[in-house]
Design a protein around this motif. Sequence first.
Motif: not given
Length: 282
Positions: A121-149
């Motif tokens: 969708l590179k030619e179709r998405i004109t505006h992109l909002v990235i809400n509170d995440i990045g291209p790399h997620i810290p391992q500690s945050a991943q472990a927390r998410i795995i536990d409660y989800v």
Amino acid sequence: MSVPLTTRRSTYIQVDGHELHASEWGDPSRPFVMLWHGLARNGRDFDEIAHRLSQHYFVVCPDTIGRGLSSWSRIGGEDYNLSVYEDHACRIADHYGVGCLRWVGTSMGALIGIRLAAGVLKERITHLVINDIGPHIPQSAQARIIDYVGNPPVFDRVTQMEDWLRRSYAPFGDNPDTFWRRVINASIRRNDDGRITVHYDPRIVSQFTRHKADLDIWPHYDAVGARTLLMRGDRSDVLPASIAEEMRGRGPRPDYAIIADVGHAPTFVADDQQQILQQFLN
């Protein structure tokens, strides 16, 4: 009697054997905005901001497969991955006959948006909002998410589940009781024995186990061509300040907004958050 266009409407879209639920807001003739939720959430999280945006946009808030009112995986959770979600997003856009669109993604929804804005969708998405995440997620945050989800609780009473949800999502920050009541009502279901649990398939956590490699997406981020806004809760463990600063200096070089006294992730309920988003989309 017809439903007012500023009122939420439910629709169901058939995609590859799945029935996907989406909430619609606004006039379909207006510019299209897709709001996509986080890992264990659903499209009802966006009710407040969707209502506000519907004054000027046609807003669609899907439930990802395995969440909310969308169907669950029938192949052992193998299709709970970003590639499948990308395909479903494209199919939803095509369902509405969308040419250009604005994408607002929270957490997992932002990862989907990044991949789409760098790819099909590179030619179709004109505006992109990235809400509170990045291209790399810290391992500690991943472990927390795995536990409660991945280990959701089961309770006898809704009030017990409410206490658990409020604790688990305390990083959302200060939100009104009307927000919490809707989140709670949209986040629970009864098991066959009548007890209360979460309204998602616990196997969605496979994103962090079987499909973990999909989460490192710096090459996708660097290829994004859309105008981009990066939002970060100042207490977030999912998007550390160091990753946010690196994102600001490469790829789409996004506009940047820090939300005070919020962790993972801003909810777009508070007026200041809504204004930031609306000004960017406009």
